[in-house]
Motif scaffolding. Structure first.
Motif, PDB file in Angstrom:
ATOM      1  N   TYR A 265      52.819  14.375  70.983  1.00 14.96           N
ATOM      2  CA  TYR A 265      54.081  14.797  71.589  1.00 14.96           C
ATOM      3  C   TYR A 265      54.700  15.956  70.814  1.00 14.96           C
ATOM      4  N   GLY A 268      53.170  19.218  71.609  1.00 16.93           N
ATOM      5  CA  GLY A 268      53.590  19.617  72.952  1.00 16.93           C
ATOM      6  C   GLY A 268      55.008  20.163  72.958  1.00 16.93           C
ATOM      7  N   GLN A 272      56.092  23.934  74.169  1.00 13.28           N
ATOM      8  CA  GLN A 272      57.082  24.185  75.210  1.00 13.28           C
ATOM      9  C   GLN A 272      58.247  25.034  74.702  1.00 13.28           C
ATOM     10  N   THR A 305      49.341  23.612  77.679  1.00 16.78           N
ATOM     11  CA  THR A 305      50.363  22.606  77.967  1.00 16.78           C
ATOM     12  C   THR A 305      49.925  21.692  79.102  1.00 16.78           C
ATOM     13  N   LYS A 306      49.185  22.238  80.065  1.00  9.16           N
ATOM     14  CA  LYS A 306      48.648  21.398  81.153  1.00  9.16           C
ATOM     15  C   LYS A 306      47.668  20.380  80.581  1.00  9.16           C
ATOM     16  N   TRP A 308      47.719  19.223  77.567  1.00  6.41           N
ATOM     17  CA  TRP A 308      48.575  18.288  76.819  1.00  6.41           C
ATOM     18  C   TRP A 308      49.189  17.257  77.760  1.00  6.41           C
ATOM     19  N   PHE A 309      49.717  17.714  78.885  1.00  2.00           N
ATOM     20  CA  PHE A 309      50.345  16.817  79.866  1.00  2.00           C
ATOM     21  C   PHE A 309      49.333  15.789  80.371  1.00  2.00           C
ATOM     22  N   ASP A 310      48.136  16.239  80.687  1.00  2.00           N
ATOM     23  CA  ASP A 310      47.105  15.319  81.192  1.00  2.00           C
ATOM     24  C   ASP A 310      46.762  14.249  80.150  1.00  2.00           C
ATOM     25  N   MET A 312      48.698  13.221  77.595  1.00  2.00           N
ATOM     26  CA  MET A 312      49.854  12.351  77.391  1.00  2.00           C
ATOM     27  C   MET A 312      49.981  11.325  78.522  1.00  2.00           C
ATOM     28  N   THR A 313      49.836  11.779  79.748  1.00  2.00           N
ATOM     29  CA  THR A 313      50.010  10.869  80.883  1.00  2.00           C
ATOM     30  C   THR A 313      48.849   9.885  80.994  1.00  2.00           C
ATOM     31  N   LEU A 318      54.030   9.547  77.948  1.00  2.00           N
ATOM     32  CA  LEU A 318      55.079  10.492  78.328  1.00  2.00           C
ATOM     33  C   LEU A 318      56.121   9.786  79.179  1.00  2.00           C
ATOM     34  N   GLN A 320      59.266   9.222  81.582  1.00  2.00           N
ATOM     35  CA  GLN A 320      59.773   9.951  82.744  1.00  2.00           C
ATOM     36  C   GLN A 320      61.276  10.135  82.633  1.00  2.00           C
TER      37      GLN A 320
END
Length: 334
Positions: A265, A268, A272, A305-306, A308-310, A312-313, A318, A320
């Motif tokens: 995190y 990330g 960002q 970052t994409k 990273w998002f994948d 994390m989720t 992550l 909401q």
């Protein structure tokens, strides 16, 4: 009208939620650093920063609870592994506190600008005042220890001058103009942020338990290094110094003081926030090569970052943020 009878807006709820998540992540790192620091002045400053955020965290939780919103989980002592080997030097810890405090100041001002209710404005105003105290003391301590890195010096001209033609914008030929002071400031600032990202990626990649997390952290390390070299080369071309790196401030330890969730995190978060800084640098860049460099960096960071998002989720790490009511779903439920 009683301020407590005025509901918080979506922007105000959003800033509180974000401040809580980001603040708790940095708080846990600061808590670890405070436990390993040997220099008394540095430790005292960390202890002061920890107490300040502890109070802020409780106030944010009170705001959210009063409005009926759940307090985020954020990051807790469960993300801190006590008794582990030292991962960073005292000096890196001090640099970390200084840079994260500067991030916090920008976050507080942004949150203040989105706030209308007076109690919330007063809260962010206090956060800003307390953050500036840590910011000032961290600079003084870095100066005292001879570790504060100033941006490059150059000599003043005889008087004001004006841009005389479109050649001022050209950055791709041998006769390109020297960098402007505003451009130098942005280059140095962004390089320092990338050095922090790279150094944390090195330390975190040594300590991460998950192979996929380690692979991602190694990728962010290499990407940060490429961007440091790219921006540093522009300073070198004008015989200007590049901020020094901090890789040597990471120990050889492979024992993680943090959860993989927190480390991933945190990187990330830096990715960002760096996008905002790159965007600001792009806005003041008036040489075409600088514009191209920042555009390429922004696009590359979006791709990372994409990823990273994948990651994390996929690990359900992550949280909401509060969402607007889904009117269509509500209507279907009748």
């Amino acid at each position: 009208m009683d301020k407590q009878s005025i509901n918080l807006t979506s922007a105000e709820i959003g800033t509180l939620w974000t401040e809580y998540i980001n603040g708790t992540a940095i708080y846990i790192v600061n808590k670890y650093m405070a436990s390993i620091i040997e220099d008394k002045k540095t430790k005292d400053l960390f202890d002061k920063a920890l107490q300040i955020f502890e109070n802020q965290k409780n106030q944010i939780a009170s705001f959210l609870e009063f409005e009926g919103f759940p307090v985020p989980i954020g990051f807790t002592d469960k993300d801190l592994h006590k008794g582990r080997e030292r991962l960073f030097s005292d000096i890196f810890c001090l640099h970390y506190l200084h840079i994260m405090t500067s991030h916090g100041l920008l976050g507080h001002i942004s949150s203040l600008g989105s706030s209308v209710r007076k109690d919330l404005r007063d809260f962010y105003d206090t956060c800003d005042t307390e953050g500036k105290l840590i910011f000032q003391e961290s600079i003084e301590l870095l100066l005292e220890k001879g570790h504060f890195q100033r941006t490059p010096y150059f000599y003043p001209e005889a008087g004001p001058s004006f841009i005389s033609g479109s050649s001022f914008l050209d950055g791709h030929f041998s006769d390109q103009r020297p960098l402007a002071a505003t451009e130098i400031a942005s280059l140095s600032f962004n390089i320092k942020k990338k050095i922090m990202e790279k150094t944390l990626s090195i330390g975190f990649s040594q300590a991460a338990q998950s192979k996929k997390v380690r692979k991602f952290l190694k990728a962010t390390q290499k990407n940060a290094d490429k961007q440091i070299q790219s921006l540093g080369k522009i300073l070198h071309q004008d015989n200007l110094p590049v901020p020094m790196s901090w890789e040597s401030e990471v120990t050889m330890s492979r024992h993680s003081p943090f959860s993989d969730k927190l480390m991933l995190y945190h990187i990330g978060f830096l990715l960002q926030t760096s996008q905002a800084y790159h965007g600001a640098a792009l806005a003041v860049a008036m040489r075409s090569d600088l514009v191209l460099h920042y555009e390429q960096i922004i696009l590359k960071n979006l791709s990372i970052t994409k990823d990273w998002f994948d990651l994390m989720t996929k690990n359900r790490w992550l949280e909401q943020p509060p969402l607007a009511p889904d009117r269509e779903r509500i209507a279907k439920g009748k």
